[in-house]
Enzyme design. Structure first.
Site, PDB file in Angstrom:
ATOM      1  N   ASP A  67     -18.361 -27.954 -65.207  1.00 23.87           N
ATOM      2  CA  ASP A  67     -18.184 -26.521 -65.461  1.00 23.87           C
ATOM      3  C   ASP A  67     -17.153 -26.251 -66.556  1.00 23.87           C
ATOM      4  O   ASP A  67     -16.452 -27.162 -67.005  1.00 23.87           O
ATOM      5  CB  ASP A  67     -17.797 -25.795 -64.160  1.00 23.87           C
ATOM      6  CG  ASP A  67     -16.717 -26.521 -63.359  1.00 23.87           C
ATOM      7  OD1 ASP A  67     -16.039 -27.398 -63.923  1.00 23.87           O
ATOM      8  OD2 ASP A  67     -16.551 -26.188 -62.178  1.00 23.87           O
ATOM      9  N   ASN A 136     -13.460 -21.925 -50.542  1.00 24.66           N
ATOM     10  CA  ASN A 136     -14.625 -21.258 -49.959  1.00 24.66           C
ATOM     11  C   ASN A 136     -15.853 -22.185 -49.941  1.00 24.66           C
ATOM     12  O   ASN A 136     -16.971 -21.740 -49.754  1.00 24.66           O
ATOM     13  CB  ASN A 136     -14.945 -19.971 -50.736  1.00 24.66           C
ATOM     14  CG  ASN A 136     -15.180 -20.237 -52.221  1.00 24.66           C
ATOM     15  OD1 ASN A 136     -15.262 -21.393 -52.643  1.00 24.66           O
ATOM     16  ND2 ASN A 136     -15.296 -19.188 -53.001  1.00 24.66           N
ATOM     17  N   HIS A 138     -16.917 -23.956 -52.545  1.00 23.78           N
ATOM     18  CA  HIS A 138     -17.670 -24.057 -53.804  1.00 23.78           C
ATOM     19  C   HIS A 138     -17.587 -25.459 -54.380  1.00 23.78           C
ATOM     20  O   HIS A 138     -16.614 -26.176 -54.179  1.00 23.78           O
ATOM     21  CB  HIS A 138     -17.274 -22.965 -54.813  1.00 23.78           C
ATOM     22  CG  HIS A 138     -15.974 -23.143 -55.535  1.00 23.78           C
ATOM     23  ND1 HIS A 138     -14.991 -22.184 -55.533  1.00 23.78           N
ATOM     24  CD2 HIS A 138     -15.503 -24.145 -56.306  1.00 23.78           C
ATOM     25  CE1 HIS A 138     -13.979 -22.604 -56.264  1.00 23.78           C
ATOM     26  NE2 HIS A 138     -14.260 -23.789 -56.753  1.00 23.78           N
ATOM     27  N   GLU A 143     -20.507 -20.692 -56.500  1.00 23.17           N
ATOM     28  CA  GLU A 143     -19.806 -19.888 -55.503  1.00 23.17           C
ATOM     29  C   GLU A 143     -20.726 -19.570 -54.318  1.00 23.17           C
ATOM     30  O   GLU A 143     -21.956 -19.669 -54.445  1.00 23.17           O
ATOM     31  CB  GLU A 143     -19.367 -18.564 -56.150  1.00 23.17           C
ATOM     32  CG  GLU A 143     -18.317 -18.738 -57.240  1.00 23.17           C
ATOM     33  CD  GLU A 143     -16.899 -18.906 -56.690  1.00 23.17           C
ATOM     34  OE1 GLU A 143     -16.716 -19.492 -55.617  1.00 23.17           O
ATOM     35  OE2 GLU A 143     -15.967 -18.442 -57.373  1.00 23.17           O
TER      36      GLU A 143
HETATM   37  C1  GLP Z   1     -12.171 -25.213 -59.424  1.00 20.88           C
HETATM   38  C2  GLP Z   1     -13.257 -26.115 -60.022  1.00 20.88           C
HETATM   39  C3  GLP Z   1     -13.882 -27.016 -59.000  1.00 20.88           C
HETATM   40  C4  GLP Z   1     -12.810 -27.632 -58.135  1.00 20.88           C
HETATM   41  C5  GLP Z   1     -12.125 -26.543 -57.348  1.00 20.88           C
HETATM   42  C6  GLP Z   1     -10.998 -27.050 -56.468  1.00 20.88           C
HETATM   43  O1  GLP Z   1     -12.550 -23.901 -59.248  1.00 20.88           O
HETATM   44  N1  GLP Z   1     -14.285 -25.396 -60.702  1.00 20.88           N
HETATM   45  O2  GLP Z   1     -14.678 -27.999 -59.647  1.00 20.88           O
HETATM   46  O3  GLP Z   1     -13.360 -28.554 -57.260  1.00 20.88           O
HETATM   47  O4  GLP Z   1     -11.607 -25.560 -58.200  1.00 20.88           O
HETATM   48  O5  GLP Z   1      -9.867 -27.290 -57.233  1.00 20.88           O
HETATM   49  P1  GLP Z   1      -8.567 -28.006 -56.739  1.00 20.88           P
HETATM   50  O6  GLP Z   1      -8.890 -29.457 -56.747  1.00 20.88           O
HETATM   51  O7  GLP Z   1      -7.524 -27.663 -57.759  1.00 20.88           O
HETATM   52  O8  GLP Z   1      -8.268 -27.486 -55.388  1.00 20.88           O
END
Ligand code: GLP
Length: 243
Positions: A67, A136, A138, A143
């Site tokens: 992403d 959540n 995702h 989402e």
């Molecule tokens: C972001 C990314 C995800 C990631 C998620 C969790 O929104 N788009 O790919 O897995 O957040 O992030 P973190 O590892 O900082 O908790």
């Protein structure tokens, strides 16, 4: 679904790096689906360390990132393009032409989604898809929704994701409201999926994703249907699940 329970973030990072490095050693021209967020930082750091020792060679590896925020240039320190260079690509011998990310500055989102899906089609099957998980549930920026998205799409970020990611920005107003993400179908077509989850704040997401019903309201729950998914989670992240 294989759950590898680890003590803490350090152990999680080493185990994840072990699986990725085994993949690259066994198949030097592997296609790796890669993730951003704070969770994979330790995994990338470990891979860099082993690369520097001469244990892994990334010269034939191809990567496809999950992403990217819409509206951030590659040189913006909050962009995922910048993150990947800073935490991984700039430190290993991966070839520039083998790196793929959505272009956050693309003028026409439809054209960009089409372009990225073509990149994915051309590159062929992902050998290993690395994932983190949002609070959540995702994955990538897929989402919670009423349906599972198939291909690359432009996402309106949920309030909870904007809140969670504001820690990386000066103010909440600086957090982009939209992002590009590969689809759930693309993730599910990977030969193997490795999802890494750490911390008490992710415990509910782990419970809902892997021990609840499969539903697009919890996007990671679809992983229950994949034939080869490895979950590495620490004790905090598993604290709401039975041993
Ligand atoms: C972001 C990314 C995800 C990631 C998620 C969790 O929104 N788009 O790919 O897995 O957040 O992030 P973190 O590892 O900082 O908790």
């Amino acid at each position: 679904m294989k759950i590898i329970r680890v003590k803490n973030y350090k152990e999680l990072s080493r185990k994840a790096a072990n699986i990725i490095s085994a993949q690259v050693i066994l198949k030097p021209d592997s296609v790796l689906g890669l993730a951003t967020g704070s969770t994979p930082e330790g995994t990338y750091a470990q891979l860099i360390e082993w690369y520097k020792k001469g244990d892994i060679d990334f010269s034939q590896v191809k990567t496809v990132n999950l992403d990217e925020y819409r509206g951030l240039t590659k040189d913006n320190p909050q962009s995922y393009n910048y993150f990947m260079r800073k935490h991984f690509f700039d430190h290993v011998n991966i070839k520039q032409e083998n790196i793929n990310l959505p272009d956050g500055m693309a003028i026409d989102p439809d054209v960009e989604c089409f372009r990225y899906d073509n990149v994915i089609k051309e590159i062929g099957e992902f050998d290993l898809q690395l994932l983190g998980c949002g609070h959540n549930g995702h994955i990538g920026f897929n989402e919670p929704s009423n349906f599972f998205a198939k291909g690359t799409h432009l996402v309106d970020l949920s309030d909870s994701t904007i809140q969670a990611n504001k820690r990386f920005f000066k103010t909440i107003d600086d957090v982009p409201r939209q992002a590009y993400s590969i689809g759930i179908q693309t993730i599910m077509l990977a030969r193997r999926i490795l999802i890494i989850i750490s911390g008490k704040d992710k415990a509910q997401a782990v419970k809902n994703s892997f021990f609840g019903p499969v539903t697009p309201k919890v996007p990671a729950s679809i992983l229950q249907l994949h034939r080869d998914v490895v979950i590495i989670a620490d004790e905090d992240a598993l604290s709401l699940c039975k041993k």
